[in-house]
Design a protein around this motif. Sequence first.
Motif, PDB file in Angstrom:
ATOM      1  N   MET A   1       0.838  -1.170   0.000  1.00  0.00           N
ATOM      2  CA  MET A   1       0.000   0.000   0.000  1.00  0.00           C
ATOM      3  C   MET A   1       0.890   1.243   0.000  1.00  0.00           C
ATOM      4  O   MET A   1       1.945   1.262   0.618  1.00  0.00           O
ATOM      5  CB  MET A   1      -0.895  -0.019   1.239  1.00  0.00           C
ATOM      6  N   ASN A   2       0.451   2.257  -0.709  1.00  0.00           N
ATOM      7  CA  ASN A   2       1.178   3.521  -0.788  1.00  0.00           C
ATOM      8  C   ASN A   2       0.355   4.611  -0.120  1.00  0.00           C
ATOM      9  O   ASN A   2      -0.823   4.776  -0.442  1.00  0.00           O
ATOM     10  CB  ASN A   2       1.424   3.908  -2.247  1.00  0.00           C
ATOM     11  N   ILE A   3       0.998   5.325   0.774  1.00  0.00           N
ATOM     12  CA  ILE A   3       0.354   6.439   1.475  1.00  0.00           C
ATOM     13  C   ILE A   3       1.151   7.703   1.167  1.00  0.00           C
ATOM     14  O   ILE A   3       2.367   7.747   1.378  1.00  0.00           O
ATOM     15  CB  ILE A   3       0.339   6.223   3.013  1.00  0.00           C
ATOM     16  N   ARG A   4       0.444   8.708   0.674  1.00  0.00           N
ATOM     17  CA  ARG A   4       1.060  10.012   0.443  1.00  0.00           C
ATOM     18  C   ARG A   4       0.310  11.021   1.312  1.00  0.00           C
ATOM     19  O   ARG A   4      -0.921  11.028   1.338  1.00  0.00           O
ATOM     20  CB  ARG A   4       0.941  10.402  -1.033  1.00  0.00           C
ATOM     21  N   ILE A   5       1.063  11.845   1.997  1.00  0.00           N
ATOM     22  CA  ILE A   5       0.470  12.931   2.783  1.00  0.00           C
ATOM     23  C   ILE A   5       0.988  14.234   2.198  1.00  0.00           C
ATOM     24  O   ILE A   5       2.195  14.461   2.147  1.00  0.00           O
ATOM     25  CB  ILE A   5       0.823  12.817   4.275  1.00  0.00           C
ATOM     26  N   ILE A   6       0.062  15.049   1.747  1.00  0.00           N
ATOM     27  CA  ILE A   6       0.406  16.368   1.219  1.00  0.00           C
ATOM     28  C   ILE A   6      -0.114  17.384   2.222  1.00  0.00           C
ATOM     29  O   ILE A   6      -1.287  17.347   2.591  1.00  0.00           O
ATOM     30  CB  ILE A   6      -0.254  16.621  -0.155  1.00  0.00           C
ATOM     31  N   GLU A  93      -9.079  -0.688   4.829  1.00  0.00           N
ATOM     32  CA  GLU A  93      -9.028  -2.102   4.469  1.00  0.00           C
ATOM     33  C   GLU A  93      -9.994  -2.404   3.316  1.00  0.00           C
ATOM     34  O   GLU A  93      -9.642  -3.133   2.372  1.00  0.00           O
ATOM     35  CB  GLU A  93      -9.375  -2.960   5.685  1.00  0.00           C
ATOM     36  N   ASN A  94     -11.198  -1.852   3.352  1.00  0.00           N
ATOM     37  CA  ASN A  94     -12.181  -2.085   2.290  1.00  0.00           C
ATOM     38  C   ASN A  94     -11.703  -1.559   0.943  1.00  0.00           C
ATOM     39  O   ASN A  94     -11.910  -2.200  -0.084  1.00  0.00           O
ATOM     40  CB  ASN A  94     -13.540  -1.491   2.657  1.00  0.00           C
ATOM     41  N   TYR A  95     -11.065  -0.397   0.933  1.00  0.00           N
ATOM     42  CA  TYR A  95     -10.495   0.102  -0.320  1.00  0.00           C
ATOM     43  C   TYR A  95      -9.434  -0.886  -0.823  1.00  0.00           C
ATOM     44  O   TYR A  95      -9.347  -1.168  -2.020  1.00  0.00           O
ATOM     45  CB  TYR A  95      -9.872   1.486  -0.143  1.00  0.00           C
ATOM     46  N   GLY A  96      -8.618  -1.400   0.099  1.00  0.00           N
ATOM     47  CA  GLY A  96      -7.596  -2.370  -0.274  1.00  0.00           C
ATOM     48  C   GLY A  96      -8.190  -3.624  -0.874  1.00  0.00           C
ATOM     49  O   GLY A  96      -7.688  -4.163  -1.870  1.00  0.00           O
ATOM     50  N   GLN A  98     -10.845  -3.776  -2.527  1.00  0.00           N
ATOM     51  CA  GLN A  98     -11.305  -3.398  -3.874  1.00  0.00           C
ATOM     52  C   GLN A  98     -10.136  -3.201  -4.847  1.00  0.00           C
ATOM     53  O   GLN A  98     -10.337  -2.834  -6.001  1.00  0.00           O
ATOM     54  CB  GLN A  98     -12.114  -2.104  -3.809  1.00  0.00           C
ATOM     55  N   GLY A  99      -8.917  -3.428  -4.370  1.00  0.00           N
ATOM     56  CA  GLY A  99      -7.748  -3.290  -5.228  1.00  0.00           C
ATOM     57  C   GLY A  99      -7.158  -1.899  -5.262  1.00  0.00           C
ATOM     58  O   GLY A  99      -6.289  -1.598  -6.077  1.00  0.00           O
ATOM     59  N   LYS A 100      -7.623  -1.032  -4.385  1.00  0.00           N
ATOM     60  CA  LYS A 100      -7.096   0.335  -4.321  1.00  0.00           C
ATOM     61  C   LYS A 100      -5.912   0.343  -3.352  1.00  0.00           C
ATOM     62  O   LYS A 100      -6.030  -0.121  -2.220  1.00  0.00           O
ATOM     63  CB  LYS A 100      -8.156   1.319  -3.826  1.00  0.00           C
ATOM     64  N   SER A 101      -4.784   0.871  -3.796  1.00  0.00           N
ATOM     65  CA  SER A 101      -3.605   0.830  -2.930  1.00  0.00           C
ATOM     66  C   SER A 101      -2.898   2.172  -2.809  1.00  0.00           C
ATOM     67  O   SER A 101      -1.920   2.284  -2.087  1.00  0.00           O
ATOM     68  CB  SER A 101      -2.621  -0.218  -3.439  1.00  0.00           C
ATOM     69  N   GLN A 102      -3.376   3.187  -3.501  1.00  0.00           N
ATOM     70  CA  GLN A 102      -2.745   4.502  -3.444  1.00  0.00           C
ATOM     71  C   GLN A 102      -3.666   5.478  -2.724  1.00  0.00           C
ATOM     72  O   GLN A 102      -4.714   5.843  -3.244  1.00  0.00           O
ATOM     73  CB  GLN A 102      -2.438   5.026  -4.843  1.00  0.00           C
ATOM     74  N   PHE A 103      -3.278   5.849  -1.510  1.00  0.00           N
ATOM     75  CA  PHE A 103      -4.053   6.787  -0.705  1.00  0.00           C
ATOM     76  C   PHE A 103      -3.287   8.098  -0.599  1.00  0.00           C
ATOM     77  O   PHE A 103      -2.109   8.107  -0.255  1.00  0.00           O
ATOM     78  CB  PHE A 103      -4.275   6.232   0.707  1.00  0.00           C
ATOM     79  N   THR A 104      -3.968   9.187  -0.877  1.00  0.00           N
ATOM     80  CA  THR A 104      -3.374  10.507  -0.727  1.00  0.00           C
ATOM     81  C   THR A 104      -4.227  11.306   0.245  1.00  0.00           C
ATOM     82  O   THR A 104      -5.408  11.533  -0.003  1.00  0.00           O
ATOM     83  CB  THR A 104      -3.254  11.235  -2.076  1.00  0.00           C
ATOM     84  N   PHE A 105      -3.621  11.686   1.353  1.00  0.00           N
ATOM     85  CA  PHE A 105      -4.267  12.511   2.367  1.00  0.00           C
ATOM     86  C   PHE A 105      -3.789  13.938   2.157  1.00  0.00           C
ATOM     87  O   PHE A 105      -2.593  14.169   1.968  1.00  0.00           O
ATOM     88  CB  PHE A 105      -3.871  12.061   3.774  1.00  0.00           C
ATOM     89  N   VAL A 106      -4.715  14.898   2.219  1.00  0.00           N
ATOM     90  CA  VAL A 106      -4.345  16.302   2.046  1.00  0.00           C
ATOM     91  C   VAL A 106      -4.769  17.091   3.278  1.00  0.00           C
ATOM     92  O   VAL A 106      -5.946  17.088   3.658  1.00  0.00           O
ATOM     93  CB  VAL A 106      -4.980  16.909   0.772  1.00  0.00           C
ATOM     94  N   ILE A 107      -3.786  17.762   3.868  1.00  0.00           N
ATOM     95  CA  ILE A 107      -4.002  18.632   5.038  1.00  0.00           C
ATOM     96  C   ILE A 107      -3.803  20.066   4.571  1.00  0.00           C
ATOM     97  O   ILE A 107      -2.728  20.421   4.085  1.00  0.00           O
ATOM     98  CB  ILE A 107      -2.993  18.325   6.155  1.00  0.00           C
ATOM     99  N   GLY A 108      -4.828  20.866   4.705  1.00  0.00           N
ATOM    100  CA  GLY A 108      -4.743  22.264   4.296  1.00  0.00           C
ATOM    101  C   GLY A 108      -3.967  23.102   5.298  1.00  0.00           C
ATOM    102  O   GLY A 108      -3.556  22.632   6.360  1.00  0.00           O
ATOM    103  N   GLY A 109      -3.785  24.341   4.941  1.00  0.00           N
ATOM    104  CA  GLY A 109      -3.122  25.290   5.819  1.00  0.00           C
ATOM    105  C   GLY A 109      -4.108  25.924   6.781  1.00  0.00           C
ATOM    106  O   GLY A 109      -5.206  25.406   7.015  1.00  0.00           O
TER     107      GLY A 109
END
Length: 159
Positions: A1-6, A93-96, A98-109
């Motif tokens: 799984m890939n997690i990106r936090i922007i 886990e449910n997204y996983g 479904q075959g989804k492995s790229q999660f991008t979380f975005v935190i604003g200013g």
Amino acid sequence: MNIRIISVGKIKEKYLEAAINEYSKRLSAYCRLEIIAVKDEKIPEKSSEAQLNKALELEGKRILPYIREDDILITLEIRGKQMDSVSFAKKIENYGIQGKSQFTFVIGGSIGLSPDITSRSNWQLSFSEMTFPHQLFRVLLLEQIYRAFKIIRGETYHK
């Protein structure tokens, strides 16, 4: 799984940097983690709505290049859906499943997120109706992601 936090803005405090590094190290056993900080806009103390909207637009333009078409985009928003840690883990886990492995979380200013970002969101998440400093929030998010992986794997973790 890939997690990106922007996230918008830099981490300035060493103790927050240390906590981010610790959770990043812990998460390396569960996922590939990427943390991206984009420049925040300097906003005058008494900003007009037009100034705030322009700042959101500029910050949004800095975030957009890091969002891919196939990402599960999770925006952290005060008006998002609140959930407990177990529900958060189950959703990931449910997204996983479904075959989804790229999660991008975005935190604003400090003024939130651009509508250009929130309109693309697959999942609007709120940790609380309270306001948190966006620098501290990175630590809270990393901890909850780590906790989610522990829950998904059935591993013990302090409560």
